[in-house]
Design an enzyme around this catalytic site. Structure first.
Site, PDB file in Angstrom:
ATOM      1  N   TYR A  44     -83.395 -60.712 -12.438  1.00  0.00           N
ATOM      2  CA  TYR A  44     -82.477 -59.944 -12.259  1.00  0.00           C
ATOM      3  C   TYR A  44     -81.741 -60.083 -13.304  1.00  0.00           C
ATOM      4  CZ  TYR A  44     -78.383 -57.545 -10.738  1.00  0.00           C
ATOM      5  OH  TYR A  44     -77.075 -57.139 -10.551  1.00  0.00           O
ATOM      6  N   PRO A  58     -68.802 -59.268 -13.590  1.00  0.00           N
ATOM      7  CA  PRO A  58     -68.538 -59.326 -12.281  1.00  0.00           C
ATOM      8  C   PRO A  58     -69.063 -60.421 -11.835  1.00  0.00           C
ATOM      9  CG  PRO A  58     -68.820 -57.071 -12.665  1.00  0.00           C
ATOM     10  CD  PRO A  58     -70.105 -57.793 -13.986  1.00  0.00           C
ATOM     11  N   LYS A 118     -80.733 -58.449 -17.167  1.00  0.00           N
ATOM     12  CA  LYS A 118     -78.981 -57.477 -17.021  1.00  0.00           C
ATOM     13  C   LYS A 118     -78.602 -58.619 -18.158  1.00  0.00           C
ATOM     14  CE  LYS A 118     -77.549 -54.388 -13.624  1.00  0.00           C
ATOM     15  NZ  LYS A 118     -77.463 -53.336 -13.930  1.00  0.00           N
ATOM     16  N   LEU A 175     -71.980 -53.057 -17.081  1.00  0.00           N
ATOM     17  CA  LEU A 175     -71.975 -54.966 -16.088  1.00  0.00           C
ATOM     18  C   LEU A 175     -73.198 -55.685 -16.477  1.00  0.00           C
ATOM     19  CD1 LEU A 175     -70.487 -52.626 -13.294  1.00  0.00           C
ATOM     20  CD2 LEU A 175     -69.011 -53.410 -15.472  1.00  0.00           C
ATOM     21  N   HIS A 233     -75.642 -58.903   0.291  1.00  0.00           N
ATOM     22  CA  HIS A 233     -75.152 -60.311  -0.548  1.00  0.00           C
ATOM     23  C   HIS A 233     -74.479 -61.178   0.996  1.00  0.00           C
ATOM     24  CE1 HIS A 233     -76.425 -59.697  -4.435  1.00  0.00           C
ATOM     25  NE2 HIS A 233     -76.226 -58.558  -4.339  1.00  0.00           N
TER      26      HIS A 233
END
Length: 269
Positions: A111, A138, A115, A80, A154
């Protein structure tokens, strides 16, 4: 694929930033399928305060887990990513073809780039070692198990907490409310991840989202008015239909996870 046992190890069990710990996990659990969802994440404030930590720990976890999956000959690896990997000025709705068209938004860049590196690793390992790995992106998730700590949460859980504690007073948020975001209920994201793990087999990344954006200002009005956030209706390149509904249409179901999970300062285990 036919999985009969599912393991969801926590950081207290295995520190995925340590090679020895990752090796111990794979020796003890011997997974055939790996869904790498582990991440060190947070909202705007957390990203501003922890750029080095977010870059290092997210990169190390992914690099070590994917390499271990190769060495232990796992049948499938689903990684992910994050929409924070997209360039700062990507047109909406996001298209996978735009992923490499610029630098991410500066606050989220450490970040997002950590990823994004894992996409490159998945593609490189598929090419050199034949590792059956896929990479999913996502959108912003919300739902059961959410983080209500204002220093690291968040936007949706943060707004929910502020609404619950406002008692009729004004609510303070980041910015002027004009930026837009795409949101997805976590249960629907899980369904999409399982579908992709079973059916998708390509080196190209895939977005998972609702395809509908909302401004932060409008989202706040929905939170305060007890309206809904759109549920998903597609899975990136591979169409996968779901019934659509909003939080208000869920009735009590939406309130159940909020009343159960909300505690001031609560963070996921």
């Amino acid at each position: 694929m036919g999985c009969t046992s599912v393991f969801s190890p926590r950081r207290s069990d295995y520190d995925l930033t340590m090679q020895a710990e990752v090796g111990r996990l794979f020796r003890e659990l011997r997974p055939q399928v790996v869904i790498h969802a582990a991440a060190v994440v947070g909202g705007i404030g957390a990203n501003r305060d922890n750029p080095g930590r977010f870059l290092y720990e997210n990169a190390m976890m992914g690099l070590l887990v994917i390499d271990a999956a190769r060495r232990y000959e796992c049948e499938k690896v689903t990684v992910l990513g994050t929409i924070c990997a997209y360039p700062k000025y990507t047109p909406v709705p996001f298209s996978e073809d735009d992923l490499w068209q610029g630098y991410p938004e500066e606050t989220n860049a450490p970040y997002g780039l950590a990823k994004k590196l894992l996409l490159v690793q998945c593609q490189a390992y598929r090419q050199q070692y034949g590792l059956n790995s896929i990479y999913l992106l996502p959108v912003n998730l919300y739902g059961p198990g959410d983080n209500f700590d204002l220093s690291s949460s968040h936007v949706i859980p943060a707004l929910i907490r502020k609404c619950l504690e406002a008692e009729g007073q004004d609510i303070e948020g980041w910015g002027d409310g004009t930026p837009s975001r795409e949101f997805l209920f976590v249960g629907d994201a899980a369904d999409a991840i399982v579908k992709a793990t079973i059916h998708y087999d390509s080196p190209e990344p895939v977005n998972i989202g609702s395809g509908q954006e909302i401004t932060i200002r409008d989202l706040l009005q929905k939170d305060r008015g007890d309206h809904g956030i759109p549920r998903p209706h597609h899975l990136g390149r591979q169409q996968a239909e779901w019934p659509t509904a909003s939080l208000s249409q869920r009735g009590a179901r939406g309130g159940v996870w909020i009343s159960r999970d909300y505690e001031p300062g609560r963070r996921p285990a």
